[in-house]
Design an enzyme around this catalytic site. Sequence first.
Site, PDB file in Angstrom:
ATOM      1  N   SER A  77      12.290   2.783  -5.260  1.00 21.42           N
ATOM      2  CA  SER A  77      11.467   3.007  -4.110  1.00 21.42           C
ATOM      3  C   SER A  77      10.132   3.654  -4.233  1.00 21.42           C
ATOM      4  O   SER A  77       9.980   4.252  -5.000  1.00 21.42           O
ATOM      5  CB  SER A  77      12.318   3.974  -3.273  1.00 21.42           C
ATOM      6  N   GLN A  78       9.540   3.482  -3.051  1.00 23.53           N
ATOM      7  CA  GLN A  78       8.173   3.893  -2.990  1.00 23.53           C
ATOM      8  C   GLN A  78       8.324   5.731  -3.005  1.00 23.53           C
ATOM      9  O   GLN A  78       9.087   6.088  -2.586  1.00 23.53           O
ATOM     10  CB  GLN A  78       7.571   3.733  -1.670  1.00 23.53           C
TER      11      GLN A  78
END
Length: 665
Positions: A72-73
């Site tokens: 994930s970011q």
Amino acid sequence: MLLVSQVEAEMVDLARAREEMVERQIAARGIHDAPLLDALRAVPREEFIPHHLIDYAYEDSPLPIEADQTISQPYIVALMIEAAGVRTGDKVLEIGAGSGYAAAVMGKVADHVVSIERHHELAELAAERMRRLHYDNVKIIEGDGTEGCPSEAPFDTIIAAASGPGVPDILRSQLKIGGRLVMPLGEPHSVQTLVKVTRTGEHDYDMENLGGVRFVPLIGAYGWQDPRAATAPKTLPQMIADAAEPLLNFDHPDFAALFDRYADAKVILLGEASHGTSEFYKARAAISQRLIERHGFNIVAVEADWPDAATIDRYVRHRQARRGEERAFQRFPTWMWRNTDVDEFIRWLRVHNEGRDLDDMVSFRGLDLYNMNGSIRAVIDYLEDVDPDAATLARERYGCLTPYSKNPASYGAMAITEGYARCEEDVVRMLRELQQSRADYVGLYDGDEFLDASANARLVKNAEAYYRVMYHGAAESWNLRDTHMFETLCQLIDAKGPDAKAIIWAHNSHIGNAAATEMGTVREELNIGQLCREKFGDEAMLIGFGTHSGTVAAADDWDAPMKVKTVRPALDGSYEDMSHKAGVSRFLLDLRSLGAELKAALDEPRLQRFIGVIYRPETERWSHYSEAVMPRQFDGWVWFDETNAVKPLPGEQKPGEDETYPFGL
């Protein structure tokens, strides 16, 4: 030297990039939780991505990782952790470990993190990273995250890194009161809604909308179906996982609720795969408590000697102890019943019985035929009170067995040598005359004491035969022993009357239907489970227990000291191996309601593990495995993937009787 300097320079560059990421991508967007920001500064994101992407480690975007998944970011990781309110002291469950990055960040804040990953490759990589980077408070588990982790529940925080169709009830139930769950909801490949659920009471929850996000779909039993799974035939472990019903933590009031389906039975037999595993005892205690409180079960009968259990029965039913009575369960193997789990259940049973009429109390009885000396003493003590002349006669008749009191097996050797049973006639006559005097004795003393004396006299008779036939073969002695236990059970049920409902605690080898195992098909052995099935039909429910690995209390040899031994992982292809590969840490599998495909797969004979009071890992295949057909052996299968040894109560262990085949089961 130049190479070292270059590596150091790269590390400095990555550290600088990490600091910039925290300031520009996270703090600047409104994330102000200081411990979380410190954790993001401390965890090297470059260690959680493929090596060729290291230059992009601190970009403001998700990145591809192994198994066609993404990390994930960084901002989304921070947003979810802050929204969930992860803090020092918390126990956190993460659904979807992925690379392990988010779990590592949370591990820098919380006390303990459990992270579940369904992809085998990702789970192995994440676990290796935790070991290498020394994140010792982070545990990676391979399995279906939509089922949570009942064995570790309850949690302060649950975070799901994938989007589901709704918040699964099974996840909400694993929150502590005041606990928070954060996860995205919505269709795959569309804008989803990030929600926060807070548990405000036993059955009360608040939900808050945190805004729009995009996540990968949450795949599992309580999420979306894996589109790839529809085209490939399911493996046996996958089918078990689909049918398995996860069990909650022992402390949860609804742990035993799944077993209500068996409560219409007259007899419920609860097994164990070893005599020294804490989880088996805890589960049987919790199930028994529910059956007693909600369904009227009034007899607990255990694989223990009658006179020892009678001492406990007098305690739980608030009856006066007998004069000169010894402490119960002092003989080998003491840990089988003298352990903290049984002690807790016994104390609960005494409290439950308090204030009730004697006939309405739940009794605690022993079914086994060892401790012949204790039974002889109990018969004579009873007769001393009701018929002193008969007591004198009993001393004379039982005196035949006195020379063999310290080594009952030597009586069998004598009988073989002399060609006849020297004591058989006397012990049979003693039982017959005691039973013939029932009406007179019950009139003088209460019927409960007569039941005890009669059971002890029958134990002496059957024990005499047991030690005599054990030299003729294992099957004959085994059958005599289990027939004795079954007859004792029937005697208890008859004495209790038409409202009798019994719970039996015994080893799987005793409570599973022997006709569906190698015991019956090869060795011509029967057991309590088979006899109950034949007598009670569908009113007998046989529930087996199993485990994959962990520790167990057991001995190297008969009468040897107890040791805490490591249980070897289950053999490939065994029922235990299939249960382990299902990936559900603890579950109930109702074997009466299987789908046709799963039933057919389970109906094929497989190895099943049996550990008694002796465990010999070095010869485990031959010492502790036997072939079985589980759906015909049990009505239910209770699984604990990793288990722990029981904790024995203090006390000196006295020598026990000779072991029975196989290995003291």
